[in-house]
Design a protein around this motif. Structure first.
Motif, PDB file in Angstrom:
ATOM      1  N   SER A  86       0.830  -1.213   0.000  1.00  0.00           N
ATOM      2  CA  SER A  86       0.000   0.000   0.000  1.00  0.00           C
ATOM      3  C   SER A  86       0.862   1.260   0.000  1.00  0.00           C
ATOM      4  N   GLU A  87       1.988   1.212   0.714  1.00  0.00           N
ATOM      5  CA  GLU A  87       2.891   2.366   0.729  1.00  0.00           C
ATOM      6  C   GLU A  87       3.394   2.706  -0.672  1.00  0.00           C
ATOM      7  N   LEU A  88       3.829   1.665  -1.406  1.00  0.00           N
ATOM      8  CA  LEU A  88       4.357   1.917  -2.746  1.00  0.00           C
ATOM      9  C   LEU A  88       3.238   2.353  -3.690  1.00  0.00           C
ATOM     10  N   GLU A  89       2.060   1.761  -3.549  1.00  0.00           N
ATOM     11  CA  GLU A  89       0.930   2.177  -4.382  1.00  0.00           C
ATOM     12  C   GLU A  89       0.590   3.643  -4.126  1.00  0.00           C
ATOM     13  N   TRP A  90       0.636   4.054  -2.864  1.00  0.00           N
ATOM     14  CA  TRP A  90       0.341   5.451  -2.520  1.00  0.00           C
ATOM     15  C   TRP A  90       1.373   6.384  -3.143  1.00  0.00           C
ATOM     16  N   ARG A  91       2.655   6.015  -3.031  1.00  0.00           N
ATOM     17  CA  ARG A  91       3.703   6.855  -3.606  1.00  0.00           C
ATOM     18  C   ARG A  91       3.611   6.904  -5.131  1.00  0.00           C
ATOM     19  N   ALA A  92       3.054   5.845  -5.728  1.00  0.00           N
ATOM     20  CA  ALA A  92       2.914   5.792  -7.183  1.00  0.00           C
ATOM     21  C   ALA A  92       1.629   6.460  -7.658  1.00  0.00           C
ATOM     22  N   GLY A  93       0.863   7.023  -6.733  1.00  0.00           N
ATOM     23  CA  GLY A  93      -0.361   7.726  -7.120  1.00  0.00           C
ATOM     24  C   GLY A  93      -1.569   6.822  -7.277  1.00  0.00           C
ATOM     25  N   GLN A  94      -1.460   5.576  -6.826  1.00  0.00           N
ATOM     26  CA  GLN A  94      -2.568   4.624  -6.957  1.00  0.00           C
ATOM     27  C   GLN A  94      -3.318   4.546  -5.621  1.00  0.00           C
ATOM     28  N   SER A  95      -3.996   5.642  -5.302  1.00  0.00           N
ATOM     29  CA  SER A  95      -4.597   5.758  -3.964  1.00  0.00           C
ATOM     30  C   SER A  95      -5.733   4.767  -3.747  1.00  0.00           C
ATOM     31  N   ALA A  96      -6.518   4.475  -4.795  1.00  0.00           N
ATOM     32  CA  ALA A  96      -7.629   3.532  -4.624  1.00  0.00           C
ATOM     33  C   ALA A  96      -7.102   2.139  -4.280  1.00  0.00           C
ATOM     34  N   ALA A  97      -6.054   1.706  -4.979  1.00  0.00           N
ATOM     35  CA  ALA A  97      -5.467   0.396  -4.688  1.00  0.00           C
ATOM     36  C   ALA A  97      -4.846   0.376  -3.297  1.00  0.00           C
ATOM     37  N   ALA A  98      -4.158   1.465  -2.918  1.00  0.00           N
ATOM     38  CA  ALA A  98      -3.560   1.537  -1.587  1.00  0.00           C
ATOM     39  C   ALA A  98      -4.630   1.448  -0.511  1.00  0.00           C
ATOM     40  N   ARG A  99      -5.727   2.160  -0.729  1.00  0.00           N
ATOM     41  CA  ARG A  99      -6.815   2.142   0.254  1.00  0.00           C
ATOM     42  C   ARG A  99      -7.387   0.732   0.394  1.00  0.00           C
ATOM     43  N   GLU A 100      -7.572   0.032  -0.737  1.00  0.00           N
ATOM     44  CA  GLU A 100      -8.140  -1.313  -0.701  1.00  0.00           C
ATOM     45  C   GLU A 100      -7.222  -2.288   0.029  1.00  0.00           C
ATOM     46  N   HIS A 101      -5.918  -2.197  -0.213  1.00  0.00           N
ATOM     47  CA  HIS A 101      -4.998  -3.119   0.460  1.00  0.00           C
ATOM     48  C   HIS A 101      -4.894  -2.816   1.959  1.00  0.00           C
ATOM     49  N   LEU A 102      -5.034  -1.556   2.330  1.00  0.00           N
ATOM     50  CA  LEU A 102      -5.037  -1.229   3.757  1.00  0.00           C
ATOM     51  C   LEU A 102      -6.293  -1.760   4.435  1.00  0.00           C
ATOM     52  N   ARG A 103      -7.405  -1.746   3.726  1.00  0.00           N
ATOM     53  CA  ARG A 103      -8.622  -2.318   4.305  1.00  0.00           C
ATOM     54  C   ARG A 103      -8.474  -3.829   4.490  1.00  0.00           C
ATOM     55  N   LYS A 104      -7.819  -4.501   3.525  1.00  0.00           N
ATOM     56  CA  LYS A 104      -7.551  -5.926   3.688  1.00  0.00           C
ATOM     57  C   LYS A 104      -6.633  -6.159   4.882  1.00  0.00           C
ATOM     58  N   LEU A 105      -5.643  -5.285   5.033  1.00  0.00           N
ATOM     59  CA  LEU A 105      -4.729  -5.379   6.177  1.00  0.00           C
ATOM     60  C   LEU A 105      -5.517  -5.317   7.481  1.00  0.00           C
ATOM     61  N   LEU A 106      -6.436  -4.347   7.571  1.00  0.00           N
ATOM     62  CA  LEU A 106      -7.188  -4.165   8.814  1.00  0.00           C
ATOM     63  C   LEU A 106      -8.201  -5.282   9.031  1.00  0.00           C
ATOM     64  N   ASP A 107      -8.675  -5.911   7.947  1.00  0.00           N
ATOM     65  CA  ASP A 107      -9.542  -7.086   8.105  1.00  0.00           C
ATOM     66  C   ASP A 107      -8.762  -8.235   8.749  1.00  0.00           C
ATOM     67  N   ARG A 108      -7.493  -8.374   8.361  1.00  0.00           N
ATOM     68  CA  ARG A 108      -6.658  -9.457   8.881  1.00  0.00           C
ATOM     69  C   ARG A 108      -6.053  -9.100  10.241  1.00  0.00           C
ATOM     70  N   SER A 109      -5.843  -7.802  10.471  1.00  0.00           N
ATOM     71  CA  SER A 109      -5.198  -7.357  11.709  1.00  0.00           C
ATOM     72  C   SER A 109      -5.969  -6.164  12.275  1.00  0.00           C
ATOM     73  N   PRO A 110      -7.159  -6.398  12.847  1.00  0.00           N
ATOM     74  CA  PRO A 110      -7.990  -5.287  13.335  1.00  0.00           C
ATOM     75  C   PRO A 110      -7.246  -4.425  14.352  1.00  0.00           C
ATOM     76  N   GLY A 111      -7.397  -3.126  14.209  1.00  0.00           N
ATOM     77  CA  GLY A 111      -6.764  -2.205  15.143  1.00  0.00           C
ATOM     78  C   GLY A 111      -5.287  -1.989  14.915  1.00  0.00           C
ATOM     79  N   ASN A 112      -4.733  -2.540  13.839  1.00  0.00           N
ATOM     80  CA  ASN A 112      -3.306  -2.385  13.551  1.00  0.00           C
ATOM     81  C   ASN A 112      -2.977  -0.895  13.393  1.00  0.00           C
ATOM     82  N   LEU A 113      -2.095  -0.385  14.250  1.00  0.00           N
ATOM     83  CA  LEU A 113      -1.826   1.057  14.268  1.00  0.00           C
ATOM     84  C   LEU A 113      -1.154   1.539  12.989  1.00  0.00           C
ATOM     85  N   TRP A 114      -0.265   0.702  12.408  1.00  0.00           N
ATOM     86  CA  TRP A 114       0.381   1.088  11.157  1.00  0.00           C
ATOM     87  C   TRP A 114      -0.658   1.225  10.050  1.00  0.00           C
ATOM     88  N   GLY A 115      -1.537   0.245   9.948  1.00  0.00           N
ATOM     89  CA  GLY A 115      -2.552   0.275   8.901  1.00  0.00           C
ATOM     90  C   GLY A 115      -3.547   1.406   9.096  1.00  0.00           C
TER      91      GLY A 115
END
Length: 261
Positions: free
Chosen positions: A65-94
């Motif tokens: 998600s970090e690299l997608e964000w830096r590459a201007g792919q904000s929708a993809a970054a947002r989606e992968h962060l949501r998957k991250l939080l589904d797998r790791s609820p409350g993850n402070l980094w995510g």
């Protein structure tokens, strides 16, 4: 070898690693690091996506998600962060990464909710209160924004950018007298930093904004122009130049730089 910039040694080491661990996701992750360092962002993204599909750990999803964000792919970054939080609820980094994306390129109200969650669960941090204030400001909720910036100042008194954000919120809320006092305080702080160590480009633009709000348009425009000339390829600096030009009434330069940013 990559960290020390040893020519083509990283490629040779990666080839040996790939031969020793065929099909291992670790190879994909190292190959992504090499491609990113060499400026081949599309290749790095492809490898990170493949690695994350094989091992969808929160760390892999966060890195992708970090690299997608830096590459201007904000929708993809947002989606992968949501998957991250589904797998790791409350993850402070995510949560922090998603909140920043929503703040800068999404939904300010959603960003506010995320920053409030972080404030409740993370150690006290000036940056979290600052970002909460910005989210409220972008939502047009100026009084709550002022409250958040004051809490940021309680953690880090006399912080120039927090003072600038507080002044902006006060000005939008119609508190002109308080805003001018805080613009002066921010300017004084930036001038002390400049005398001691010099200013970063962002701090120079913050100084220009303070000057513009204090009716010192000529000085503000001069600093903005000089900083822009010294940093022509930084989108944030180009945007901040547009803001300064707008504040001093140069609409043409403001539009040109806003479009460029």
């Amino acid at each position: 070898a990559l960290a020390e910039g040893r020519g083509q040694e990283p490629e040779a080491a990666l080839a040996r690693l790939a031969a020793a661990l065929p099909g291992d996701p670790a190879v994909l992750l190292e190959r992504a690091s090499l491609a990113e360092r060499r400026g081949r962002t599309a290749e790095a993204l492809a490898d990170l996506r493949a690695a994350s599909a094989l091992v969808p750990s929160w760390r892999n999803l966060y890195r992708l998600s970090e690299l997608e964000w830096r590459a201007g792919q904000s929708a993809a970054a947002r989606e992968h962060l949501r998957k991250l939080l589904d797998r790791s609820p409350g993850n402070l980094w995510g949560l922090t990464a998603l909140a920043k994306i929503e703040l800068s390129n999404g939904d300010p109200a959603r960003a506010e909710r995320l920053f409030l969650e972080l404030i409740q669960n993370a150690p006290p941090q000036r940056a979290l209160w600052t970002n909460l204030g910005l989210a409220r400001f972008f939502s047009g909720r100026y009084e709550p924004a002022i409250d958040a910036h004051l809490k940021a100042l309680a953690i880090d008194p006399d912080h120039a950018v927090v003072l600038l954000n507080l002044a902006d919120s006060e000005l939008a809320a119609g508190r002109r007298k308080e805003a001018e006092a805080h613009y002066r305080q921010a300017l004084a702080r930036l001038e002390r930093i400049e005398a001691a160590n010099g200013l970063t480009p962002d701090d120079s633009m913050a100084k220009a904004q303070c000057l513009a709000h204090l009716d010192r348009a000529g000085e503000a425009a001069e600093i903005a122009q000089r900083t822009l000339q010294q940093n022509p390829g930084l989108p944030d600096i180009v945007y901040e130049a547009a803001l300064v030009y707008a504040l001093v009434g140069d609409r043409t330069s403001a539009l040109v730089n806003a479009r460029a940013a």
